[in-house]
Design an enzyme around this catalytic site. Structure first.
Site, PDB file in Angstrom:
ATOM      1  CG  ASP A  12      -1.754   1.224   1.385  1.00 26.63           C
ATOM      2  OD1 ASP A  12      -2.301   1.676   0.358  1.00 26.63           O
ATOM      3  OD2 ASP A  12      -1.899   1.752   2.505  1.00 26.63           O
ATOM      4  CB  SER A  13       0.206   4.798  -0.471  1.00 22.66           C
ATOM      5  OG  SER A  13      -0.906   4.818   0.412  1.00 22.66           O
ATOM      6  CB  CYS A  75      -3.223   0.721  -2.318  1.00 25.16           C
ATOM      7  SG  CYS A  75      -3.319   2.440  -2.826  1.00 25.16           S
ATOM      8  CD  GLU A 155      -2.268   7.922   6.866  1.00 26.02           C
ATOM      9  OE1 GLU A 155      -1.481   8.876   6.894  1.00 26.02           O
ATOM     10  OE2 GLU A 155      -2.134   6.941   6.111  1.00 26.02           O
ATOM     11  CB  CYS A 187     -10.096   4.437   0.507  1.00 24.34           C
ATOM     12  SG  CYS A 187      -8.555   4.971   1.284  1.00 24.34           S
ATOM     13  CG  HIS A 189      -6.392   4.965   4.965  1.00 28.54           C
ATOM     14  ND1 HIS A 189      -5.620   4.554   3.910  1.00 28.54           N
ATOM     15  CD2 HIS A 189      -5.558   5.641   5.799  1.00 28.54           C
ATOM     16  CE1 HIS A 189      -4.371   4.957   4.113  1.00 28.54           C
ATOM     17  NE2 HIS A 189      -4.312   5.611   5.243  1.00 28.54           N
TER      18      HIS A 189
END
Ligand code: DGL
Length: 271
Positions: A12-13, A75, A155, A187, A189
């Site tokens: 993932d990023s 991702c 985050e 996403c 996240h």
């Protein structure tokens, strides 16, 4: 050909893809994972497709050098623009999975008809969900909205308080997302705010199925592994978590996404 005893690679990023790692280990507890978080280049959400393909190529080469039996692009942004390239690159050395196709399959199987998609600018601008869903059933109405504030919000640890509540409400009240029967959290996240999103709809008495891609992808991968004899029935190796840039705050943030504490290994792949 890939064999069961090899590890599963994921990237993932950054650390958001750990939600996918978690979901995979829940389904497949005996697998060894090699995770790469490209923290030196996050976020991917506002990068160009060419740049994301370049990052993916380098990370893919690393995971192939570790002899992974499969690579999961954990991702949505990279899945949107770099999946075909990585699949070609891996050839018959490793299976490659993106986090989009299993969700599209779920939409078709469950016969959802009015589908909302939220994700990063990169994912939404790629139009990939709309294109893949329409290719299978052109009668499905797909509405998309980029929600770029959500990644930095999550985050920073704002997942179930006043701030996240207001941001989520503002986005979900957008005209694009009215009268939907399903919302894809496109996403990796977003599983962290799934409950809050469900509460938003419940409070408004709206029946909207909220789909977290991590769980759907993990179930899809397990099915594929059973069919291809790729499951490890005994735990052999350890999980390893690499990052291209290291700070203590990354290590702290991992706890938001991953149940156990994680020792990050700094690997400056791009130097
Ligand atoms: N994890 C990425 C995704 O699923 C979002 C974070 C980023 O923009 O790098 O699209």
């Amino acid at each position: 050909m890939p064999e069961a005893k090899q590890a599963i690679g994921l990237f993932d990023s950054g650390i958001g893809g750990l939600t996918v790692a978690n979901a995979i280990l829940k389904q497949l507890p005996n697998e060894s994972l090699i995770y790469f978080g490209d923290t030196a280049h996050l976020p991917y959400g506002d990068k160009s497709p060419d740049t994301i393909r370049y990052f993916t190529k380098t990370i893919g080469a690393f995971l192939l050098s570790k002899e992974c039996k499969m690579i999961v692009i954990a991702c949505n942004t990279a899945s949107s623009v770099a999946y075909e390239m990585l699949e070609n690159m891996a050839g018959d050395k490793a299976y490659v999975f993106n986090v989009i196709d299993p969700v599209v399959e779920e939409i078709i199987n469950k016969k959802y008809k009015k589908v909302g998609v939220i994700g990063t600018l990169g994912t939404i601008n790629s139009n990939v969900y709309q294109a893949k869903i329409k290719e299978k059933d052109s009668s499905i109405d797909v509405r998309q909205l980029a929600t770029p504030l959500l990644v930095p919000m999550i985050e920073s640890g704002f997942v179930d308080g006043q701030i996240s509540h207001l941001v989520i409400e503002e986005y979900l009240n957008a005209p694009e997302l009215q009268d939907i029967d399903t919302l894809i959290l496109a996403c990796t996240h977003y599983p962290l705010i799934k409950k809050e999103i469900e509460t938003f709809y419940a409070e408004k008495n709206k029946k909207v199925s909220v789909l977290a891609t991590n769980e759907i992808v993990a179930i899809h991968i397990k099915k594929f592994m059973i069919e291809h004899g790729l499951i490890n029935y005994e735990k052999k190796g350890k999980n390893a978590f690499y990052v291209s840039d290291y700070t203590e705050s990354f290590e702290k943030t991992t706890q938001l996404f991953y149940k156990e504490s994680v020792d990050l290994i700094h690997l400056p792949l791009f130097k």
